[in-house]
Motif scaffolding. Structure first.
Motif, mmCIF file in Angstrom:
data_model
loop_
_atom_site.group_PDB
_atom_site.id
_atom_site.type_symbol
_atom_site.label_atom_id
_atom_site.label_comp_id
_atom_site.label_asym_id
_atom_site.label_seq_id
_atom_site.Cartn_x
_atom_site.Cartn_y
_atom_site.Cartn_z
ATOM 1 N N UNK A 193 0.861 -1.205 0.000
ATOM 2 C CA UNK A 193 0.000 0.000 0.000
ATOM 3 C C UNK A 193 0.883 1.237 0.000
ATOM 4 N N UNK A 194 1.957 1.232 0.783
ATOM 5 C CA UNK A 194 2.866 2.384 0.867
ATOM 6 C C UNK A 194 3.542 2.632 -0.479
ATOM 7 N N UNK A 195 3.977 1.544 -1.137
ATOM 8 C CA UNK A 195 4.611 1.690 -2.459
ATOM 9 C C UNK A 195 3.641 2.322 -3.451
ATOM 10 N N UNK A 196 2.410 1.811 -3.460
ATOM 11 C CA UNK A 196 1.398 2.292 -4.397
ATOM 12 C C UNK A 196 1.045 3.759 -4.109
ATOM 13 N N UNK A 197 0.840 4.065 -2.846
ATOM 14 C CA UNK A 197 0.486 5.435 -2.465
ATOM 15 C C UNK A 197 1.624 6.401 -2.801
ATOM 16 N N UNK A 198 2.855 6.020 -2.479
ATOM 17 C CA UNK A 198 4.003 6.900 -2.735
ATOM 18 C C UNK A 198 4.169 7.177 -4.219
ATOM 19 N N UNK A 199 3.938 6.155 -5.033
ATOM 20 C CA UNK A 199 4.059 6.322 -6.478
ATOM 21 C C UNK A 199 3.019 7.308 -7.002
ATOM 22 N N UNK A 200 1.780 7.155 -6.543
ATOM 23 C CA UNK A 200 0.705 8.023 -7.022
ATOM 24 C C UNK A 200 0.867 9.455 -6.507
ATOM 25 N N UNK A 201 1.285 9.593 -5.255
ATOM 26 C CA UNK A 201 1.411 10.936 -4.694
ATOM 27 C C UNK A 201 2.547 11.696 -5.358
#
Length: 436
Positions: free
Chosen positions: A249-257
């Motif tokens: 979730x952190x990887x996905x969120x960081x990429x999108x942000x």
């Protein structure tokens, strides 16, 4: 000769009993004097401190770091914070935070030597054990506080007074004496963890004063924890702080942000973990560092962050004019664990108002980026996101009015109607409070 030995032995026993009775009477009289003494107004703090320390030593205090001896007279005209605790004081991360907030806090330089933290360790048993002495010797060589030089010699009447009258229950507490020796705060621990040296003189009235002007801002949550974050707040930058125990979730969120932040929007992103420190959190921090996912607080500063929130929860429960919305937000964050669903808080520097995203709201936040990005210039980041995620409840006219107490610098951002959710127009009202 044998008879003389018997007589002397019996006499010694009688004398020991008499000495014991004398000590009991002295302790009893001292215990009776202490409550009245602390209710009296004095010109300074000396008589109260002498009675409390009750030592025949002219230099009963010491600087823990330098081991330099000090007399009680050196506390004259100073606010004295009595740090009362067990010999082991606090868990190590709480000790770090306490030192940071009292001696390393940026505001401390402005008030100089106006106050002294005096550590008064009390043994949890009737006498000081070997473990108690080891704990005291270790910590007294590492803290920037003053301390009793020989805490094991503290009068038993004083110990009983602190336990019974000041309600010491083995949890560390900070009793504040003003320059006249009056108790102005029976436990300033929470306010010091929240505001640090800024809370000087650490009185209950100062606590109320600080809390009345506080708003639910990023500055309240993270101010003073990290110099970089403090600079960002002062510069009025947009913040996004988040937590999750799910690496994917952190990887996905960081990429999108990062994609969002690469546009005209400037958004600083900081990971703050969750309330309970575990090995899992250490592992998550290593992943974030190795993959360069985002800025993050260190393990120790994450503990600082959550300890401050716990103090805010404790403090809000004691306030008469409690901000229910703020209390709910704080409680909501403290109830978050390391589950798969991440949470996000977005705001701007010291401006009031934060928006919390969790679960499906995080997905909507990214999906609706083209919508809320158009309103950034007029509404600010919080207002723009709110208008996109919380559409107006009515398209018709709305005349709902609300009078907000004004504090310089706290109402720069947009204000939304609690009824229809639309952006309010701002008017100025001058009110006279004259009573005569």
């Amino acid at each position: 000769m044998r008879n003389l030995v018997y007589k002397l032995s019996a006499l010694c026993c009688d004398l020991r009993e008499q000495v014991k009775l004398c000590h009991q009477q002295i302790d009893s009289r001292l215990y009776e004097k202490l409550p009245n003494l602390f209710n009296q107004i004095h010109v300074d703090n000396q008589e109260k401190l002498k009675m409390l320390i009750a030592s025949g030593d002219n230099f009963p205090l010491m600087d823990c770091l330098s081991k330099e001896k000090h007399s009680l007279s050196e506390l004259k005209n100073k606010v004295v914070i009595l740090l009362i605790s067990k010999p082991e004081l606090l868990p190590i991360e709480k000790i770090f935070l306490l030192v940071h907030q009292t001696y390393d806090h940026p505001h401390q330089e402005k008030i100089g030597g106006s106050y002294v933290v005096l550590w008064v360790p009390l043994s949890s048993s009737h006498g000081w054990s070997h473990a108690d002495k080891i704990s005291f010797q270790f910590l007294s060589g590492s803290l920037p506080f003053w301390s009793l030089k020989q805490p094991g010699l503290l009068n038993s009447a004083v110990v009983n007074f602190i336990i019974q009258e000041w309600n010491f229950k083995e949890e560390a507490m900070m009793v504040v004496l003003d320059t006249n020796g009056m108790i102005t705060n029976s436990n300033a621990m929470d306010m010091i963890w929240i505001w640090g040296a800024k809370a000087f003189p650490f009185s209950i009235s100062r606590e109320k004063e600080l809390w009345e002007v506080e708003k639910w801002t990023l500055q309240l949550m993270i101010d003073g924890i990290d110099p970089l974050l403090t600079n960002w707040i002062e510069e009025g930058k947009n913040f996004c702080i988040f937590g999750s125990g799910n690496a994917d979730w952190i990887r996905n969120f960081s990429s999108k942000i990062k994609e969002v932040s690469n546009t005209e929007l400037q958004l600083e992103v900081i990971y703050v973990g969750w309330r309970s420190p575990t090995e899992k959190l250490q592992s998550i921090l290593r992943i974030i560092e190795q993959e360069n996912l985002c800025t993050y607080l260190t393990f120790t500063k994450i503990r600082f962050f959550w300890l401050r929130l716990e103090s805010m929860k404790s403090l809000t429960s004691r306030q008469e004019n409690n901000d229910d919305d703020m209390s709910k937000e704080i409680l909501g964050l403290l109830e978050v664990d390391d589950s798969d669903d991440g949470w996000v808080l977005i705001g701007t520097g010291s401006l009031p108002g934060l928006i919390k995203l969790q679960g499906q709201k995080v997905t909507e936040f990214f999906d609706l980026f083209p919508v809320w990005a158009e309103n950034l210039g007029t509404m600010g980041i919080v207002g723009a996101i709110k208008s996109a995620l919380e559409p107006t409840l009515s398209t018709g006219p709305c005349d709902h009015a609300e009078i907000l107490a004004f504090n310089e610098g706290l109402l720069k951002g947009p204000v939304f109607c609690a009824v229809c959710k639309r952006l309010k127009e701002k008017y100025v009202l001058y009110k006279c409070d004259a009573t005569e």
